[in-house]
Motif scaffolding. Structure first.
Motif, PDB file in Angstrom:
ATOM      1  N   GLN A   5       0.859  -1.181   0.000  1.00 58.49           N
ATOM      2  CA  GLN A   5       0.000   0.000   0.000  1.00 58.49           C
ATOM      3  C   GLN A   5       0.891   1.225   0.000  1.00 58.49           C
ATOM      4  OE1 GLN A   5      -3.455   0.323  -0.099  1.00 58.49           O
ATOM      5  NE2 GLN A   5      -3.013   2.508  -0.318  1.00 58.49           N
ATOM      6  N   MET A   6       0.709   2.081  -0.999  1.00 61.00           N
ATOM      7  CA  MET A   6       1.561   3.259  -1.152  1.00 61.00           C
ATOM      8  C   MET A   6       0.699   4.503  -1.053  1.00 61.00           C
ATOM      9  SD  MET A   6       4.054   1.957  -4.243  1.00 61.00           S
ATOM     10  CE  MET A   6       2.763   2.081  -5.479  1.00 61.00           C
ATOM     11  N   ASN A   7       0.969   5.309  -0.051  1.00 59.69           N
ATOM     12  CA  ASN A   7       0.217   6.546   0.173  1.00 59.69           C
ATOM     13  C   ASN A   7       1.128   7.754   0.025  1.00 59.69           C
ATOM     14  OD1 ASN A   7      -2.079   4.998   0.836  1.00 59.69           O
ATOM     15  ND2 ASN A   7      -1.469   4.903   2.994  1.00 59.69           N
ATOM     16  N   ASN A   8       0.512   8.905  -0.168  1.00 55.16           N
ATOM     17  CA  ASN A   8       1.258  10.162  -0.294  1.00 55.16           C
ATOM     18  C   ASN A   8       2.406  10.008  -1.297  1.00 55.16           C
ATOM     19  OD1 ASN A   8       2.034  12.802   0.189  1.00 55.16           O
ATOM     20  ND2 ASN A   8       3.248  12.288   2.000  1.00 55.16           N
ATOM     21  N   LEU A   9       2.063   9.529  -2.464  1.00 50.53           N
ATOM     22  CA  LEU A   9       3.089   9.275  -3.471  1.00 50.53           C
ATOM     23  C   LEU A   9       3.714  10.558  -3.975  1.00 50.53           C
ATOM     24  CD1 LEU A   9       1.300   6.354  -5.265  1.00 50.53           C
ATOM     25  CD2 LEU A   9       3.624   6.262  -4.353  1.00 50.53           C
ATOM     26  N   LYS A  10       4.996  10.467  -4.300  1.00 48.97           N
ATOM     27  CA  LYS A  10       5.781  11.605  -4.758  1.00 48.97           C
ATOM     28  C   LYS A  10       6.352  11.303  -6.136  1.00 48.97           C
ATOM     29  CE  LYS A  10       7.241  12.334   0.044  1.00 48.97           C
ATOM     30  NZ  LYS A  10       8.398  12.466   0.956  1.00 48.97           N
ATOM     31  N   PRO A  11       6.686  12.329  -6.908  1.00 49.45           N
ATOM     32  CA  PRO A  11       7.285  12.071  -8.228  1.00 49.45           C
ATOM     33  C   PRO A  11       8.516  11.176  -8.152  1.00 49.45           C
ATOM     34  CG  PRO A  11       6.609  14.357  -8.068  1.00 49.45           C
ATOM     35  CD  PRO A  11       6.404  13.759  -6.700  1.00 49.45           C
ATOM     36  N   GLU A  12       9.277  11.291  -7.089  1.00 51.75           N
ATOM     37  CA  GLU A  12      10.476  10.457  -6.943  1.00 51.75           C
ATOM     38  C   GLU A  12      10.168   8.991  -6.660  1.00 51.75           C
ATOM     39  OE1 GLU A  12       9.783  13.305  -5.322  1.00 51.75           O
ATOM     40  OE2 GLU A  12      10.510  13.229  -3.236  1.00 51.75           O
ATOM     41  N   ASP A  13       8.901   8.660  -6.455  1.00 52.75           N
ATOM     42  CA  ASP A  13       8.503   7.256  -6.313  1.00 52.75           C
ATOM     43  C   ASP A  13       8.295   6.589  -7.674  1.00 52.75           C
ATOM     44  OD1 ASP A  13       6.460   8.265  -3.549  1.00 52.75           O
ATOM     45  OD2 ASP A  13       8.396   7.236  -3.449  1.00 52.75           O
ATOM     46  N   THR A  14       8.396   7.355  -8.745  1.00 57.35           N
ATOM     47  CA  THR A  14       8.240   6.793 -10.085  1.00 57.35           C
ATOM     48  C   THR A  14       9.334   5.758 -10.354  1.00 57.35           C
ATOM     49  OG1 THR A  14       7.183   8.778 -10.960  1.00 57.35           O
ATOM     50  CG2 THR A  14       8.293   7.329 -12.545  1.00 57.35           C
ATOM     51  N   ALA A  15       8.912   4.549 -10.687  1.00 59.78           N
ATOM     52  CA  ALA A  15       9.853   3.442 -10.888  1.00 59.78           C
ATOM     53  C   ALA A  15       9.070   2.208 -11.312  1.00 59.78           C
ATOM     54  CB  ALA A  15      10.617   3.157  -9.594  1.00 59.78           C
ATOM     55  N   VAL A  16       9.809   1.177 -11.659  1.00 62.26           N
ATOM     56  CA  VAL A  16       9.230  -0.152 -11.823  1.00 62.26           C
ATOM     57  C   VAL A  16       9.357  -0.865 -10.477  1.00 62.26           C
ATOM     58  CG1 VAL A  16       9.315  -2.341 -13.050  1.00 62.26           C
ATOM     59  CG2 VAL A  16       9.843  -0.209 -14.258  1.00 62.26           C
ATOM     60  N   TYR A  17       8.261  -1.425 -10.012  1.00 59.39           N
ATOM     61  CA  TYR A  17       8.207  -2.078  -8.708  1.00 59.39           C
ATOM     62  C   TYR A  17       8.172  -3.590  -8.881  1.00 59.39           C
ATOM     63  CZ  TYR A  17       7.508   2.378  -6.383  1.00 59.39           C
ATOM     64  OH  TYR A  17       7.689   3.652  -5.888  1.00 59.39           O
ATOM     65  N   PHE A  18       8.992  -4.267  -8.079  1.00 63.82           N
ATOM     66  CA  PHE A  18       9.150  -5.719  -8.169  1.00 63.82           C
ATOM     67  C   PHE A  18       8.896  -6.380  -6.823  1.00 63.82           C
ATOM     68  CE2 PHE A  18      11.315  -5.768 -12.276  1.00 63.82           C
ATOM     69  CZ  PHE A  18      11.914  -4.510 -12.330  1.00 63.82           C
ATOM     70  N   CYS A  19       8.291  -7.543  -6.839  1.00 65.33           N
ATOM     71  CA  CYS A  19       8.264  -8.366  -5.639  1.00 65.33           C
ATOM     72  C   CYS A  19       9.335  -9.447  -5.783  1.00 65.33           C
ATOM     73  CB  CYS A  19       6.897  -8.989  -5.392  1.00 65.33           C
ATOM     74  SG  CYS A  19       6.255 -10.049  -6.696  1.00 65.33           S
ATOM     75  N   GLN A  20       9.849  -9.869  -4.645  1.00 61.42           N
ATOM     76  CA  GLN A  20      10.948 -10.833  -4.625  1.00 61.42           C
ATOM     77  C   GLN A  20      10.749 -11.827  -3.507  1.00 61.42           C
ATOM     78  OE1 GLN A  20      14.169 -10.342  -2.224  1.00 61.42           O
ATOM     79  NE2 GLN A  20      15.781 -10.713  -3.728  1.00 61.42           N
ATOM     80  N   MET A  21      11.070 -13.080  -3.792  1.00 62.44           N
ATOM     81  CA  MET A  21      11.140 -14.116  -2.768  1.00 62.44           C
ATOM     82  C   MET A  21      12.610 -14.497  -2.626  1.00 62.44           C
ATOM     83  SD  MET A  21       9.468 -17.936  -2.644  1.00 62.44           S
ATOM     84  CE  MET A  21       7.772 -17.351  -2.465  1.00 62.44           C
ATOM     85  N   PRO A  22      13.245 -14.097  -1.517  1.00 61.25           N
ATOM     86  CA  PRO A  22      14.652 -14.457  -1.341  1.00 61.25           C
ATOM     87  C   PRO A  22      14.791 -15.959  -1.139  1.00 61.25           C
ATOM     88  CG  PRO A  22      13.800 -13.395   0.632  1.00 61.25           C
ATOM     89  CD  PRO A  22      12.718 -13.310  -0.399  1.00 61.25           C
ATOM     90  N   ARG A  23      15.793 -16.578  -1.790  1.00 65.10           N
ATOM     91  CA  ARG A  23      15.954 -18.022  -1.751  1.00 65.10           C
ATOM     92  C   ARG A  23      17.371 -18.431  -1.468  1.00 65.10           C
ATOM     93  NH1 ARG A  23      12.884 -21.446  -0.992  1.00 65.10           N
ATOM     94  NH2 ARG A  23      13.347 -22.858  -2.708  1.00 65.10           N
ATOM     95  N   PHE A  24      18.154 -17.569  -0.835  1.00 66.05           N
ATOM     96  CA  PHE A  24      19.555 -17.872  -0.568  1.00 66.05           C
ATOM     97  C   PHE A  24      19.690 -19.248   0.081  1.00 66.05           C
ATOM     98  CE2 PHE A  24      23.909 -16.788   0.011  1.00 66.05           C
ATOM     99  CZ  PHE A  24      24.307 -17.487   1.152  1.00 66.05           C
ATOM    100  N   PRO A  25      20.664 -20.102  -0.397  1.00 63.25           N
ATOM    101  CA  PRO A  25      21.667 -19.782  -1.420  1.00 63.25           C
ATOM    102  C   PRO A  25      21.189 -19.995  -2.853  1.00 63.25           C
ATOM    103  CG  PRO A  25      22.078 -21.960  -0.568  1.00 63.25           C
ATOM    104  CD  PRO A  25      20.878 -21.432   0.193  1.00 63.25           C
ATOM    105  N   SER A  26      19.976 -20.412  -3.050  1.00 66.45           N
ATOM    106  CA  SER A  26      19.459 -20.565  -4.408  1.00 66.45           C
ATOM    107  C   SER A  26      19.163 -19.194  -4.999  1.00 66.45           C
ATOM    108  CB  SER A  26      18.186 -21.400  -4.400  1.00 66.45           C
ATOM    109  OG  SER A  26      18.418 -22.669  -3.870  1.00 66.45           O
TER     110      SER A  26
END
Length: 117
Positions: free
Chosen positions: A82-103
């Motif tokens: 949930q992203m509130n009070n968004l700013k121009p500097e929040d402009t980006a591509v957003y990714f989700c990640q599942m960390p799998r170290f060491p894989s």
């Protein structure tokens, strides 16, 4: 094959809100920590938020703390930002990640967020 798919990006005016979702097609979602990252043009990928499997411990980058909230629904294999009070500097591509170290980590394909008037 494991898939993470982000949705919910788009164009929003400064001060507006968006809710990103990440659907995970993997049975171990409920036992995995998850993270949100973003990458703006010409910049390195930035870790924004992390959440433990039980959702009780969260991490936030200074740049988004107090404005963004990470959450999850293990019954639906879903991760949210949930992203509130968004700013121009929040402009980006957003990714989700599942960390799998060491894989190798699992990544989604990303969703574009543009904050502009």
């Amino acid at each position: 094959q494991v898939q993470l798919m982000e949705t919910g990006g788009g164009l929003v005016q400064p001060g507006g809100s968006l809710r990103l979702s990440c659907a995970a097609s993997i049975s171990i979602f409920g036992s995995s920590s998850m993270r949100w990252y973003r990458q703006a043009p010409g910049k390195e990928r930035e870790l924004l938020a992390g959440i433990t499997p039980d959702g009780r411990t969260n991490y936030y980058a200074d740049s988004v703390r107090g404005r963004f909230t990470i959450s999850r629904d293990n019954s639906k294999n879903m991760l949210y930002l949930q992203m509130n009070n968004l700013k121009p500097e929040d402009t980006a591509v957003y990714f989700c990640q599942m960390p799998r170290f060491p894989s190798p980590d699992y990544w989604g394909q990303g969703t574009q967020v543009t904050v502009s008037s």
